[in-house]
Motif scaffolding. Structure first.
Motif, PDB file in Angstrom:
ATOM      1  N   VAL A  29       0.836  -1.208   0.000  1.00 58.11           N
ATOM      2  CA  VAL A  29       0.000   0.000   0.000  1.00 58.11           C
ATOM      3  C   VAL A  29       0.867   1.252   0.000  1.00 58.11           C
ATOM      4  N   THR A  30       1.753   1.360   0.970  1.00 61.14           N
ATOM      5  CA  THR A  30       2.577   2.556   1.122  1.00 61.14           C
ATOM      6  C   THR A  30       3.851   2.374   0.315  1.00 61.14           C
ATOM      7  N   SER A  31       3.719   2.566  -0.977  1.00 63.50           N
ATOM      8  CA  SER A  31       4.840   2.318  -1.883  1.00 63.50           C
ATOM      9  C   SER A  31       4.548   2.913  -3.247  1.00 63.50           C
ATOM     10  N   GLY A  32       5.575   2.981  -4.082  1.00 61.77           N
ATOM     11  CA  GLY A  32       5.357   3.298  -5.480  1.00 61.77           C
ATOM     12  C   GLY A  32       4.874   2.096  -6.247  1.00 61.77           C
ATOM     13  N   LEU A  33       5.145   0.922  -5.686  1.00 58.97           N
ATOM     14  CA  LEU A  33       4.787  -0.336  -6.336  1.00 58.97           C
ATOM     15  C   LEU A  33       3.287  -0.466  -6.553  1.00 58.97           C
ATOM     16  N   GLY A  34       2.474   0.056  -5.634  1.00 59.78           N
ATOM     17  CA  GLY A  34       1.031  -0.094  -5.709  1.00 59.78           C
ATOM     18  C   GLY A  34       0.322   1.003  -6.479  1.00 59.78           C
ATOM     19  N   VAL A  35       1.071   1.971  -7.017  1.00 57.89           N
ATOM     20  CA  VAL A  35       0.453   3.114  -7.681  1.00 57.89           C
ATOM     21  C   VAL A  35       0.108   2.775  -9.127  1.00 57.89           C
ATOM     22  N   GLY A  36      -1.173   2.904  -9.470  1.00 56.92           N
ATOM     23  CA  GLY A  36      -1.601   2.728 -10.845  1.00 56.92           C
ATOM     24  C   GLY A  36      -1.587   4.047 -11.595  1.00 56.92           C
ATOM     25  N   VAL A  37      -1.540   3.966 -12.926  1.00 56.15           N
ATOM     26  CA  VAL A  37      -1.563   5.170 -13.760  1.00 56.15           C
ATOM     27  C   VAL A  37      -2.924   5.846 -13.585  1.00 56.15           C
ATOM     28  N   PRO A  38      -2.967   7.083 -13.081  1.00 54.52           N
ATOM     29  CA  PRO A  38      -4.263   7.706 -12.750  1.00 54.52           C
ATOM     30  C   PRO A  38      -5.092   8.033 -13.984  1.00 54.52           C
ATOM     31  N   GLY A  39      -6.436   7.962 -13.807  1.00 53.49           N
ATOM     32  CA  GLY A  39      -7.339   8.210 -14.921  1.00 53.49           C
ATOM     33  C   GLY A  39      -8.395   9.260 -14.659  1.00 53.49           C
ATOM     34  N   THR A  40      -8.410   9.861 -13.460  1.00 49.29           N
ATOM     35  CA  THR A  40      -9.514  10.761 -13.109  1.00 49.29           C
ATOM     36  C   THR A  40      -9.587  11.992 -14.003  1.00 49.29           C
ATOM     37  N   ALA A  41      -8.486  12.665 -14.215  1.00 50.90           N
ATOM     38  CA  ALA A  41      -8.522  13.902 -14.993  1.00 50.90           C
ATOM     39  C   ALA A  41      -9.009  13.647 -16.418  1.00 50.90           C
ATOM     40  N   ARG A  42      -8.531  12.580 -17.036  1.00 53.18           N
ATOM     41  CA  ARG A  42      -8.984  12.286 -18.396  1.00 53.18           C
ATOM     42  C   ARG A  42     -10.438  11.817 -18.413  1.00 53.18           C
ATOM     43  N   THR A  43     -10.903  11.234 -17.327  1.00 56.40           N
ATOM     44  CA  THR A  43     -12.336  10.919 -17.229  1.00 56.40           C
ATOM     45  C   THR A  43     -13.152  12.193 -17.250  1.00 56.40           C
ATOM     46  N   TRP A  44     -12.714  13.204 -16.494  1.00 56.13           N
ATOM     47  CA  TRP A  44     -13.427  14.483 -16.479  1.00 56.13           C
ATOM     48  C   TRP A  44     -13.527  15.066 -17.883  1.00 56.13           C
ATOM     49  N   GLN A  45     -12.393  15.085 -18.592  1.00 54.68           N
ATOM     50  CA  GLN A  45     -12.408  15.687 -19.923  1.00 54.68           C
ATOM     51  C   GLN A  45     -13.266  14.885 -20.890  1.00 54.68           C
ATOM     52  N   ALA A  46     -13.182  13.553 -20.818  1.00 51.48           N
ATOM     53  CA  ALA A  46     -13.996  12.718 -21.706  1.00 51.48           C
ATOM     54  C   ALA A  46     -15.474  12.938 -21.457  1.00 51.48           C
ATOM     55  N   ALA A  47     -15.865  13.065 -20.188  1.00 46.65           N
ATOM     56  CA  ALA A  47     -17.273  13.286 -19.851  1.00 46.65           C
ATOM     57  C   ALA A  47     -17.739  14.658 -20.334  1.00 46.65           C
ATOM     58  N   LEU A  48     -16.924  15.683 -20.114  1.00 43.11           N
ATOM     59  CA  LEU A  48     -17.301  17.022 -20.555  1.00 43.11           C
ATOM     60  C   LEU A  48     -17.403  17.099 -22.075  1.00 43.11           C
ATOM     61  N   ASP A  49     -16.485  16.452 -22.776  1.00 42.08           N
ATOM     62  CA  ASP A  49     -16.531  16.443 -24.241  1.00 42.08           C
ATOM     63  C   ASP A  49     -17.822  15.818 -24.744  1.00 42.08           C
ATOM     64  N   ARG A  50     -18.279  14.795 -24.049  1.00 40.81           N
ATOM     65  CA  ARG A  50     -19.447  14.033 -24.514  1.00 40.81           C
ATOM     66  C   ARG A  50     -20.765  14.662 -24.059  1.00 40.81           C
ATOM     67  N   TRP A  51     -20.839  15.106 -22.801  1.00 43.07           N
ATOM     68  CA  TRP A  51     -22.137  15.497 -22.247  1.00 43.07           C
ATOM     69  C   TRP A  51     -22.159  16.862 -21.558  1.00 43.07           C
ATOM     70  N   GLY A  52     -21.060  17.590 -21.606  1.00 41.02           N
ATOM     71  CA  GLY A  52     -21.008  18.862 -20.892  1.00 41.02           C
ATOM     72  C   GLY A  52     -21.388  20.046 -21.755  1.00 41.02           C
ATOM     73  N   ARG A  53     -21.735  21.146 -21.079  1.00 42.10           N
ATOM     74  CA  ARG A  53     -21.962  22.436 -21.733  1.00 42.10           C
ATOM     75  C   ARG A  53     -20.903  23.445 -21.335  1.00 42.10           C
ATOM     76  N   MET A  54     -20.165  23.159 -20.282  1.00 44.99           N
ATOM     77  CA  MET A  54     -19.130  24.058 -19.786  1.00 44.99           C
ATOM     78  C   MET A  54     -17.763  23.451 -20.069  1.00 44.99           C
ATOM     79  N   ASP A  55     -16.741  24.299 -20.159  1.00 43.52           N
ATOM     80  CA  ASP A  55     -15.398  23.768 -20.386  1.00 43.52           C
ATOM     81  C   ASP A  55     -14.737  23.434 -19.053  1.00 43.52           C
ATOM     82  N   LEU A  56     -13.586  22.772 -19.147  1.00 45.29           N
ATOM     83  CA  LEU A  56     -12.905  22.297 -17.949  1.00 45.29           C
ATOM     84  C   LEU A  56     -12.523  23.449 -17.026  1.00 45.29           C
ATOM     85  N   ALA A  57     -12.035  24.540 -17.609  1.00 49.95           N
ATOM     86  CA  ALA A  57     -11.605  25.666 -16.778  1.00 49.95           C
ATOM     87  C   ALA A  57     -12.747  26.184 -15.912  1.00 49.95           C
TER      88      ALA A  57
END
Length: 599
Positions: free
Chosen positions: A137-165
């Protein structure tokens, strides 16, 4: 997060004023006022429910300004990265389920973290033996490549009316001006202070003066505010390439541990290419027909949609509304037990193994499994998995298994808008506090999601679809769910809680759809969680229920746990209004609101 104010009784004008004062007014040394917070709300213009009043208020403001459910969901998620940093943030990932009012379709975005390309099946083995879980748990070994920020952008591109900023701006202000520490935040910090102390960047942010912050003091995170500003200006690629990405990779491969600390912190193998090449996947949702309603969930590598769906199919043959409480709970627990047996055997990343999703959700398979449930006895544990590709009549039996470990944290939010769109979004960094590693100068914790992989096969001698692999997504229990009636949204729900997420969502659904509870009542009910183990976790209020004595007489064995899950949900009422519901007590209570409340 926990309650920070008395229940709100004001209308839209007061909510707007408080939002303004919380996010715009200069912050003094005293605790800034929190927005109003209550566990349920009814009205027009959409709905927002989360665990935190600041985040919910930000989402409501987005809806009032004409934003969609997706715009609000991203704004709420960004705010939770400030006030719920131990549960979620841009250092993690999650699952986004969306109902489109224009098309009537439900779609999902898989923003789950992935294993770096250098990952091997023996990721968590040392000399052929599993390393201690805490070290993973407390290591670099357990860290996965994060996906949250790109999830936000993908969702906004598909269903949003406002931009990320625009949707990030309120969270940036909140991070810069701060929020008042509450009992839950302090308690979670205390639970983590030993490991937080060993990382200078983590210690500086979360242990001011070398100790957990006092309740009522203001916690500010200017580094995260700057990171959000960078994302707003340069887009989410700012996290996946360039200086921020370089800092993430450095924190994983050379964990920034204090040289004086007596802690072995294993490095990970993430590269700049791993971050650059991360992709959010759009996947077809899981679907079951439950008593004429369409229940949609998250497909593998999440096990939420398949396990909740299978359990509902198992329960379909019993009129849960007419049986007494003891029988209802008995069948709920046994269906959960069966679902987990099959989940542990069959569900993993579908890009790496053949997951029989359609067969797991087939009514024929469910009927073959349902016949194992007896009204006068408890199935011995661990129940052996069935084969959905070749269902056998009432073939019982046990199989030696090890229970996979999943962290109890995560967070869930639900939103709806005036247009009829709905979002059910679960996001996480895994354990409470994730890996414990704050990226120096960037203000966010990295996840430990790779510990969701099986370290060794769960059942000796049986293929395990959840072993580590390059680019692979670890299995999850996150269960964001949307229910439709005649093609229109009825409700959306989800919860944090590791593997208890599945049973929490299942219990809320059956309480609401079968037991004639309101959504708020279904979320508030005492909970139990059976995951194919010898004992069932149960909250104190459920142990005090007279029905529990009947269950014990049947053979159920219970283990006391303080609380299970922290659900949020929204529902479309028959008159067209929206109801928002959150926890009244768990994690100190959640925050539900609507843009234009009615009595």
């Amino acid at each position: 997060m926990t309650a920070r104010s008395a229940p709100a009784r004001a209308g839209a004008a007061i909510l707007g004023a408080l939002l303004c004062s919380a996010l715009v007014a200069p912050v003094a040394h005293a605790s800034p006022p929190a927005p109003p917070k209550r566990a349920s709300a009814v009205g027009h213009g959409g709905a927002v429910s989360s665990v935190d009043p600041h985040a919910t208020a930000i989402g409501i403001d987005v809806l009032r300004r004409g934003g969609t459910a997706t715009d609000a969901a991203v704004a709420v998620a960004a705010a939770l990265g400030v006030t719920e940093p131990y549960s979620a943030g841009i250092g993690g990932g999650g699952y986004f389920v969306h109902y489109d009012a224009r098309t009537g379709e439900v779609a999902t975005l898989d923003g789950r973290e992935t294993a770096p390309a250098a990952t091997r099946q023996d990721l968590f083995l040392d000399g052929g033996e599993p390393i201690p879980f805490d070290e993973a748990v407390t290591s670099g070994l357990g860290v996965g490549v994060p996906g949250t920020a790109r999830t936000w952008q993908a969702a906004l591109d598909r269903w949003g009316r406002m931009d990320l900023a625009r949707v990030l701006h309120p969270a940036e202000r909140l991070a810069r001006r701060g929020f008042a520490v509450d009992e839950t935040f302090r308690a979670q910090t205390e639970q983590n202070q030993e490991r937080f102390r060993d990382f200078p960047a983590t210690r500086e942010l979360f242990l001011p003066g070398g100790k957990p912050p006092e309740v009522g003091t203001v916690l500010r995170n200017p580094d995260l505010a700057d990171t959000y500003r960078a994302l707003a200006r340069r887009g989410v690629d700012a996290l996946h390439r360039g200086p921020i990405a370089e800092d993430v990779v450095a924190a994983v491969t050379e964990p920034p541990v204090d040289p004086a600390a007596d802690r072995e912190v294993r490095p990970g193998a993430m590269t700049a290419a791993d971050l650059r090449d991360y992709r959010v996947e759009e996947r077809a949702p899981t679907h079951v027909d439950y008593r004429g309603l369409d229940v949609y969930g998250m497909p593998p590598a999440s096990s939420g949609g398949t396990t909740v769906g299978e359990a509902l199919n198992v329960l379909e043959g019993t009129d849960l509304g007419s049986v007494d409480r003891a029988e209802y709970l008995h069948r709920f627990l046994e269906a959960s037990k069966i679902g987990f047996a099959d989940r542990n055997r069959w569900v993993g990343d579908p890009e790496f193994s053949e997951v029989p999703t359609e067969e797991l959700l087939g009514q024929r398979f469910a009927d073959m499994r349902a016949c194992l449930i007896r009204p006068d006895a408890v199935l011995p544990t661990p129940v052996a998995p069935g084969d959905p590709r070749d269902p056998q009549d009432c073939r019982a039996g046990t199989a030696p298994t090890a229970e996979p470990h999943e962290g109890p944290n995560t967070t869930h939010l639900t939103t709806a808008d005036r247009y009829g769109n709905v979002v059910s979004y679960t996001l996480t960094i895994e354990q409470t506090g994730g890996s414990g590693i704050v990226v120096p100068g960037r203000g966010f914790l990295l996840n430990n999601e790779l510990t969701d992989f099986s370290f060794t096969p769960v059942t000796p001698g049986v293929p395990d679809p959840n072993l580590p692999g390059p680019g692979k997504r670890p299995r999850s229990s996150m269960s964001p769910t949307i229910v439709l009636r005649d093609g229109e949204p009825l409700l959306a729900v989800g919860s944090p809680g590791g593997s208890t997420i599945i049973t929490t969502v299942l219990q809320v659904l059956t309480a609401r759809l079968d037991r004639d509870r309101t959504l708020a009542e279904a979320i508030a009910e005492p909970r139990a969680s059976q995951r194919n183990t010898a004992t069932t976790d149960a909250e104190p209020a459920l142990l005090a229920d007279p029905a529990t004595a009947e269950l014990t007489a049947l053979g159920h064995r219970f283990e006391r746990t303080a609380e299970i899950g922290a659900a949020t949900g929204v529902e479309r009422l028959p008159d067209g209004r929206w109801a928002a519901a959150a926890e009244p007590d768990r994690r100190g209570g959640g925050a539900a609101a609507v843009p234009y409340p009615t009595r």
